[in-house]
Write a protein that holds these residues in place. Structure first.
Motif, PDB file in Angstrom:
ATOM      1  N   ALA A  67      13.133   7.532  47.149  1.00 48.72           N
ATOM      2  CA  ALA A  67      12.227   7.206  46.045  1.00 48.72           C
ATOM      3  C   ALA A  67      12.277   5.709  45.742  1.00 48.72           C
ATOM      4  CB  ALA A  67      12.587   8.011  44.809  1.00 48.72           C
TER       5      ALA A  67
ATOM      6  N   GLU B  25       0.422  19.463  38.590  1.00 44.56           N
ATOM      7  CA  GLU B  25       1.573  20.293  38.936  1.00 44.56           C
ATOM      8  C   GLU B  25       2.207  20.818  37.656  1.00 44.56           C
ATOM      9  OE1 GLU B  25       4.206  17.832  41.157  1.00 44.56           O
ATOM     10  OE2 GLU B  25       2.637  17.188  42.513  1.00 44.56           O
TER      11      GLU B  25
ATOM     12  N   ARG C  25      12.909  14.285  35.542  1.00 38.14           N
ATOM     13  CA  ARG C  25      11.793  14.119  34.614  1.00 38.14           C
ATOM     14  C   ARG C  25      12.122  13.184  33.446  1.00 38.14           C
ATOM     15  NH1 ARG C  25       6.381  15.184  34.478  1.00 38.14           N
ATOM     16  NH2 ARG C  25       5.768  15.360  32.336  1.00 38.14           N
TER      17      ARG C  25
ATOM     18  N   ARG D  33       3.652   8.778  42.667  1.00 41.07           N
ATOM     19  CA  ARG D  33       3.626  10.259  42.686  1.00 41.07           C
ATOM     20  C   ARG D  33       4.617  10.804  43.704  1.00 41.07           C
ATOM     21  NH1 ARG D  33      -1.606  13.462  41.410  1.00 41.07           N
ATOM     22  NH2 ARG D  33      -0.352  14.937  42.547  1.00 41.07           N
ATOM     23  N   TYR D  34       4.698  10.165  44.879  1.00 43.23           N
ATOM     24  CA  TYR D  34       5.646  10.590  45.901  1.00 43.23           C
ATOM     25  C   TYR D  34       7.077  10.460  45.378  1.00 43.23           C
ATOM     26  CZ  TYR D  34       8.621  10.324  50.001  1.00 43.23           C
ATOM     27  OH  TYR D  34       9.638  10.508  50.896  1.00 43.23           O
TER      28      TYR D  34
ATOM     29  N   LEU E 103       0.836  12.063  37.316  1.00 44.40           N
ATOM     30  CA  LEU E 103       1.616  13.075  38.014  1.00 44.40           C
ATOM     31  C   LEU E 103       0.766  14.233  38.498  1.00 44.40           C
ATOM     32  CD1 LEU E 103       4.788  13.102  35.780  1.00 44.40           C
ATOM     33  CD2 LEU E 103       4.430  11.917  37.934  1.00 44.40           C
TER      34      LEU E 103
ATOM     35  N   ARG F 134       8.463  13.044  42.643  1.00 45.73           N
ATOM     36  CA  ARG F 134       8.923  14.381  43.052  1.00 45.73           C
ATOM     37  C   ARG F 134      10.446  14.466  43.131  1.00 45.73           C
ATOM     38  NH1 ARG F 134       4.915  14.315  47.825  1.00 45.73           N
ATOM     39  NH2 ARG F 134       2.963  14.729  46.751  1.00 45.73           N
ATOM     40  N   ALA F 135      11.098  13.332  43.373  1.00 43.59           N
ATOM     41  CA  ALA F 135      12.548  13.328  43.548  1.00 43.59           C
ATOM     42  C   ALA F 135      13.291  12.743  42.350  1.00 43.59           C
ATOM     43  CB  ALA F 135      12.901  12.524  44.802  1.00 43.59           C
TER      44      ALA F 135
ATOM     45  N   ARG G 298       4.576  21.084  34.979  1.00 41.90           N
ATOM     46  CA  ARG G 298       5.681  20.233  34.511  1.00 41.90           C
ATOM     47  C   ARG G 298       5.854  20.460  33.012  1.00 41.90           C
ATOM     48  NH1 ARG G 298       7.352  15.956  37.671  1.00 41.90           N
ATOM     49  NH2 ARG G 298       6.213  15.712  39.584  1.00 41.90           N
TER      50      ARG G 298
END
Length: 138
Positions: free
Chosen positions: A63, A131, A110, A102-103, A128, A106-107, A133
């Motif tokens: 990330a 999805e 939050r 955005r990529y 984001l 994911r890792a 969340r």
């Protein structure tokens, strides 16, 4: 042309560029709330977030690499679409920042992502995507 003349032209160009950037920032701050103001704040918020997340220990290496690429892409003077083109000039920067953030998101935990975001929380939600969340609360 003499070296002195070239330096004066370069200094004048740099000064003009700095003044125009300062004018754009000041004018963007005076925009009323809405889509235009959100658009003006979006790219700087993405770059600020990427910089903050790169320094955080809870962010995985892959990330951090994606965030570094996003920062370099945005500040690089080399673009797929030249910046002087009205409206579409900054689109490659925005697209690269959005996709890479955005990529990386994911890792990233939050709460770390929310703490790093300097802008409106609803802009982060739009970034984001849809999805499932937790709701962002500030």
């Amino acid at each position: 042309m003499t070296t002195r003349l070239l330096l004066e032209i370069a200094a004048g160009s740099l000064g003009l560029w700095v003044l125009s950037c300062a004018a754009m920032v000041l004018l963007a701050r005076r925009l009323p709330a809405g889509l235009l103001k959100d658009a003006a704040e979006f790219l700087p918020a993405c770059v600020t977030t990427a910089g903050r997340l790169r320094a955080h220990d809870d962010v995985p290496r892959r990330a951090k690499v994606a965030l570094l690429i996003a920062i370099v892409w945005v500040i690089s003077p080399i673009d797929l679409l030249p910046e002087f083109l009205p409206v579409i000039g900054p689109l490659d920067d925005v697209l690269a920042a959005v996709l890479l953030l955005r990529y990386a998101a994911r890792a990233i935990p939050r709460d770390v992502l929310v703490d790093a975001w300097p802008g409106e929380p609803r802009l982060l939600e739009r970034l984001l995507g849809s999805e499932p969340r937790d709701t962002v609360v500030r």
